[in-house]
Design an enzyme around this catalytic site. Structure first.
Site, short mmCIF file in Angstrom:
data_model
loop_
_atom_site.label_atom_id
_atom_site.label_comp_id
_atom_site.label_asym_id
_atom_site.label_seq_id
_atom_site.Cartn_x
_atom_site.Cartn_y
_atom_site.Cartn_z
N GLN A 18 -4.46 -5.26 7.12
CA GLN A 18 -5.50 -6.17 6.59
C GLN A 18 -5.51 -7.51 7.30
O GLN A 18 -6.38 -8.34 7.01
CB GLN A 18 -5.30 -6.38 5.08
CG GLN A 18 -5.43 -5.13 4.24
CD GLN A 18 -6.85 -4.53 4.24
OE1 GLN A 18 -7.80 -5.13 4.75
NE2 GLN A 18 -6.99 -3.34 3.69
N HIS B 102 0.88 -1.18 0.00
CA HIS B 102 0.00 0.00 0.00
C HIS B 102 0.92 1.23 0.00
O HIS B 102 2.04 1.18 0.52
CB HIS B 102 -0.84 -0.06 1.28
CG HIS B 102 -1.85 1.02 1.43
ND1 HIS B 102 -1.56 2.25 1.96
CD2 HIS B 102 -3.18 1.06 1.13
CE1 HIS B 102 -2.65 2.99 1.98
NE2 HIS B 102 -3.65 2.29 1.48
N CYS C 79 -4.86 2.43 -3.69
CA CYS C 79 -3.65 2.97 -3.05
C CYS C 79 -2.47 2.01 -3.19
O CYS C 79 -1.67 1.83 -2.26
CB CYS C 79 -3.88 3.30 -1.58
SG CYS C 79 -5.18 4.50 -1.33
N ASP D 226 3.20 -4.48 8.08
CA ASP D 226 1.96 -3.72 7.90
C ASP D 226 0.83 -4.74 8.05
O ASP D 226 0.59 -5.55 7.16
CB ASP D 226 1.97 -3.09 6.50
CG ASP D 226 0.62 -2.45 6.16
OD1 ASP D 226 -0.34 -2.63 6.92
OD2 ASP D 226 0.55 -1.78 5.11
N LYS E 227 -10.52 -0.61 10.53
CA LYS E 227 -10.70 -1.82 9.71
C LYS E 227 -11.10 -3.01 10.58
O LYS E 227 -11.32 -4.09 10.08
CB LYS E 227 -9.41 -2.13 8.96
CG LYS E 227 -9.04 -1.06 7.93
CD LYS E 227 -7.89 -1.52 7.09
CE LYS E 227 -7.20 -0.41 6.35
NZ LYS E 227 -7.99 0.18 5.28
N1 C6P Z 1 -6.24 0.40 2.81
C1 C6P Z 1 -8.05 0.09 1.26
O1 C6P Z 1 -9.12 0.40 0.76
P1 C6P Z 1 -5.02 3.75 6.99
O2 C6P Z 1 -5.62 4.48 5.84
O3 C6P Z 1 -3.85 4.49 7.60
O4 C6P Z 1 -6.01 3.30 8.01
O5 C6P Z 1 -4.45 2.38 6.39
C2 C6P Z 1 -3.50 2.39 5.37
C3 C6P Z 1 -3.25 1.02 4.85
C4 C6P Z 1 -2.01 0.45 5.03
N2 C6P Z 1 -1.75 -0.81 4.62
C5 C6P Z 1 -2.68 -1.56 4.01
C6 C6P Z 1 -2.33 -2.96 3.59
C7 C6P Z 1 -3.94 -1.04 3.79
O6 C6P Z 1 -4.86 -1.78 3.18
C8 C6P Z 1 -4.24 0.29 4.19
C9 C6P Z 1 -5.57 0.91 3.92
C10 C6P Z 1 -7.57 0.84 2.48
O7 C6P Z 1 -7.35 -0.81 0.81
C11 C6P Z 1 -7.72 2.32 2.33
S1 C6P Z 1 -6.65 2.98 1.11
#
Ligand code: C6P
Length: 414
Positions: free
Chosen positions: A209, A129, A371, A206, A232
């Site tokens: 997910q 991401h 993203c 990370d 999430k």
């Molecule tokens: N992915 C998606 O629709 P935040 O936005 O900081 O809570 O998370 C960022 C992020 C980091 N790593 C992974 C693997 C992610 O999937 C995400 C967030 C969302 O896929 C929003 S872009």
């Protein structure tokens, strides 16, 4: 101050659905089918109530007031750290609350990045991401370090040859996603962590997910850092977690400076507070922190293993029914090797058009680059439609998704 007590439930999707008030909504006259859970999950009533309760009954700043309300708010906020620690098998001092995964990864990149030198290497993967790419690009540029990428094999999994060739004695940091938010691939992070440590590199995960849907144990993984977001995992937005090993956090410089992160401030120098507060400058997101704690209670009341099993069944079903729809191309590995994400394209119809038509059927999916623009270039596409599942989804909802693709075919005369 009210306390949330949640008894362990047997897994019953119909009763779980009743916990989420938003699922009663109708969209364009149709029942909401929410399949955008990788972007953010819906919130159960207990989480909504916990946040209202804070503002209604004990709103106060934490770690500051010598009064009952502040004591209660501090207790609830600290208790949330304890719940997170227990949930991922870390200790209280190792749990830093941030705004989300993005801020957690920026914090660690900024703080560790200071020690990088020209010639050092940071290794990530092609399926990251943006929040696990851009911070490293920036620190590598500033320090003259090289950013290297582990490649993806044809089957949508990381390529072991690439893992072994990219991680070397020059590698100082290995940072990768546990689960891809596009391919759904569950990466063998424990094994990759071993390779990182054999090369004396810091190992960062990370887990945005993965933490919401599978058992994540930081000790078992031997992760040096692990980042995830509250929103999430059925918690509020504006709250996330950075886990860091205590000995590393003790030696690491703070990211933000100001109130609460200090023990003593003189005119020209300061001493830092104990962990984890050294990394939580300013008034934190108290309500969201408390909400995250209750979201963890909620997950525990269902059982993370039950959640994983339910979502695995949904994913298998989705792969099966979508594979049967003509003109659909699914990206990523087989159902056994992926988490609850299925990204696909429908012939050469733009993903936004597909998502717009599905929306009119009440089905919420994400469309676009998710993203993960570098991954799009690896897949040789500009966008995809993505369905992602959570505890309240059903096979019937997935069948509706597949059936609604017939409308897309009709509209585009395919
Ligand atoms: N992915 C998606 O629709 P935040 O936005 O900081 O809570 O998370 C960022 C992020 C980091 N790593 C992974 C693997 C992610 O999937 C995400 C967030 C969302 O896929 C929003 S872009």
């Amino acid at each position: 101050m009210s306390k949330t007590k949640l008894a362990l439930k047997t897994f019953d999707v119909e009763s779980i659905r009743k916990d989420f008030p938003i699922l009663k909504r109708r969209i364009f006259g149709k029942p909401l089918v929410y399949l955008d859970n990788s972007a953010t999950a819906q919130k159960p009533q207990v989480v909504i109530d916990a946040m209202t309760d804070y503002y209604t009954n004990y709103n106060a700043n934490v770690h500051r007031g010598i009064h009952k309300l502040s004591e209660e708010a501090t207790h609830a906020y600290e208790e949330a750290h304890e719940k997170v620690a227990k949930f991922i098998n870390g200790s209280f001092e190792e749990i830093i609350f941030t705004k989300g995964t993005t801020e957690s990864l920026n914090l660690v990149a900024y703080s560790l990045g200071k020690a990088l030198k020209p010639g050092d290497e940071v290794v990530i993967t092609e399926m990251e991401h943006h929040s696990n790419i851009v911070p490293w690009q920036q620190v590598c540029k500033e320090k003259g370090a090289a950013l290297k990428f582990i490649g993806i094999a044809e089957d949508g999994k990381l390529d072991w040859n690439s893992i072994n060739s990219q991680i070397t004695k020059k590698t100082k940091i290995v940072s990768l996603t546990h689960v891809s938010n596009v391919l759904g691939t569950i990466n063998p992070i424990k094994e990759i962590g071993k390779v990182a440590h054999e090369n004396n590199a810091i190992f960062i995960v990370d887990a945005a997910q993965s933490v919401p849907r599978m058992r994540v144990d930081v000790k078992d993984l031997d992760a040096d850092f692990l980042a995830f977001s509250g929103h999430k995992m059925y918690g509020p937005t504006g709250i996330g977690v950075l886990y860091g090993k205590k000995n590393i956090l003790q030696d690491m410089s703070p990211f933000l400076y100001g109130g609460d992160m200090i023990k003593e401030v003189k005119f020209h120098e300061s001493r830092w507070n104990d962990l984890p507060w050294k990394f939580e400058a300013g008034t934190p997101n108290i309500e969201q922190g408390i909400g995250l704690g209750v979201a963890i209670d909620y997950i525990n009341s269902i059982g993370i293993e039950n959640i994983e099993e339910h979502e695995r069944e949904l994913t298998k079903h989705a792969m099966k029914v979508l594979e049967e729809v003509p003109l659909v191309t699914i990206y990523g590995p087989d159902a056994e090797s992926r988490s609850s994400v299925v990204a696909f394209n429908f012939d050469n119809v733009h993903a936004h058009d597909v998502a717009t038509i599905l929306d009119r059927e009440g089905i919420a999916v994400r469309a676009g680059h998710h993203c993960a623009m570098p991954l799009m270039s690896v897949l040789n596409i500009i966008a995809s439609v993505r369905a992602s599942f959570a505890i309240y989804n059903t096979k019937e909802e997935i069948d509706k998704l597949a059936a609604s693709l017939a409308t897309v075919r009709k509209v585009f005369k395919l």
